[in-house]
Enzyme design. Structure first.
Site, PDB file in Angstrom:
ATOM      1  N   HIS A   1     -34.238  56.141 -20.977  1.00  0.00           N
ATOM      2  CA  HIS A   1     -34.098  54.522 -22.086  1.00  0.00           C
ATOM      3  C   HIS A   1     -33.616  55.312 -22.704  1.00  0.00           C
ATOM      4  CE1 HIS A   1     -38.544  55.977 -20.139  1.00  0.00           C
ATOM      5  NE2 HIS A   1     -38.187  54.216 -19.917  1.00  0.00           N
TER       6      HIS A   1
ATOM      7  N   TYR B   1     -42.792  57.050 -22.962  1.00  0.00           N
ATOM      8  CA  TYR B   1     -42.818  58.841 -22.162  1.00  0.00           C
ATOM      9  C   TYR B   1     -41.056  58.716 -22.435  1.00  0.00           C
ATOM     10  CZ  TYR B   1     -43.992  63.214 -20.645  1.00  0.00           C
ATOM     11  OH  TYR B   1     -44.598  64.524 -20.641  1.00  0.00           O
TER      12      TYR B   1
ATOM     13  N   HIS C   1     -37.518  59.418 -21.880  1.00  0.00           N
ATOM     14  CA  HIS C   1     -36.258  60.174 -21.651  1.00  0.00           C
ATOM     15  C   HIS C   1     -35.592  59.884 -22.421  1.00  0.00           C
ATOM     16  CE1 HIS C   1     -36.199  57.224 -17.912  1.00  0.00           C
ATOM     17  NE2 HIS C   1     -37.322  57.351 -17.700  1.00  0.00           N
TER      18      HIS C   1
END
Ligand code: PAF
Length: 280
Positions: free
Chosen positions: A37, A32, A34
């Site tokens: 990261h 997941y 964003h």
């Protein structure tokens, strides 16, 4: 970007990199993804010949009543983001291959895992340290990249690497924030529209601490009071901890002097958010 799901294939890929004297940078994640990261990926790419990202929602770091089953996932979106950032290999192991029947070995960084998040999440850092060491053993990266928002996690991993003589260099990277200051986190997606607005008070609290630090305030209670004040202005938020600690030991300081870490965890509805600022 090569997608690898098997542990043996990942080991084989890494072995070939080592034979060709190519350094590997690893960005371990739970997906997941964003901008936080992706910033780790960019740093990893700039410092290594090849970059591996891993996505594994690690069951051993979630408590029984925590959000393992609802943890946000977006495998296709993650793949596109990593590919467009130039990741060379994406490692996607499954829980069965990481923790098969009869699995019983864990890594515990005893003291650093106890305070702060360790208080409300017993066993969490044991799960983190274990999975990170497993990833290091499988991928054998020269360097691995972690965000500083999870400051305690970063310290636990650094300590594990030091204590166990692991060859990987652990690199802490800056927290990436939204325009209003909220630290990026996959868990921000749990927030309702009004909770998202309230969440900015975590950053405001840390900002207040920084203002006190600039005025050379030495009493930690002043900092904690000001930070709690900023949080209590938003109705319904419950601070789990708000502290001024030594950045190495994570123990409370009695006198504020540089370097010092302001660190907090706050519950907003069902969502638990953490953040910190290092003042030096
Ligand atoms: O920070 C995370 O996303 C996780 O705790 C990590 C380091 C990938 C281990 O599962």
């Amino acid at each position: 970007m090569k997608i690898i799901t098997s542990i043996n294939e990942m080991k084989e890929w890494s072995r070939k990199c080592a034979l060709n004297i190519k350094s590997v940078g690893l960005v371990p994640t739970m997906g997941y993804l964003h901008e936080g990261h992706l910033s780790l990926v960019r740093i990893a790419r700039s410092e290594n010949d090849l970059t591996v990202a891993s996505i594994f929602v690690n069951p051993t770091q979630f408590g029984e009543k925590e959000d393992l089953n609802v943890y946000p996932r977006d495998p296709e979106g993650d793949r596109v983001k990593l590919e467009s950032c130039g990741v060379d290999a994406l490692f996607l192991p499954d829980a069965e291959s990481m923790y098969g029947a009869g699995y019983e070995t864990f890594v515990e960084v005893q003291q650093l895992s106890l305070p702060l998040c360790g208080q409300s999440r017993p066993g969490h850092f044991r799960g983190v340290a274990t999975v990170v060491l497993k990833l290091f053993n499988i991928i054998e990266p020269a360097r691995a990249y972690f965000g500083s928002k999870d400051y305690q996690q970063l310290q636990v991993i650094k300590k594990m690497v030091r204590d166990l003589n692991v060859r990987t260099e652990v690199i802490g990277c800056p927290t990436i924030r939204e325009a209003d200051g909220l630290a990026m986190s996959s868990r921000n997606s749990y927030l309702s529209r009004s909770e998202r607005k309230q969440a900015v008070c975590l950053y405001e609290a840390l900002w207040k601490a920084q203002q006190l630090f600039i005025t050379n305030e030495t009493d930690p209670n002043e900092y904690v009071g000001a930070m709690k004040d900023a949080i209590s202005r938003e109705p319904g938020l419950s601070p789990e901890y708000v502290r001024l600690v030594d950045p190495d030991t994570l123990k409370d300081v009695s006198v504020v002097q540089a370097p010092v870490l302001a660190i907090l965890a706050v519950r907003i509805g069902q969502t638990r958010l953490i953040d910190n600022v290092l003042m030096s």
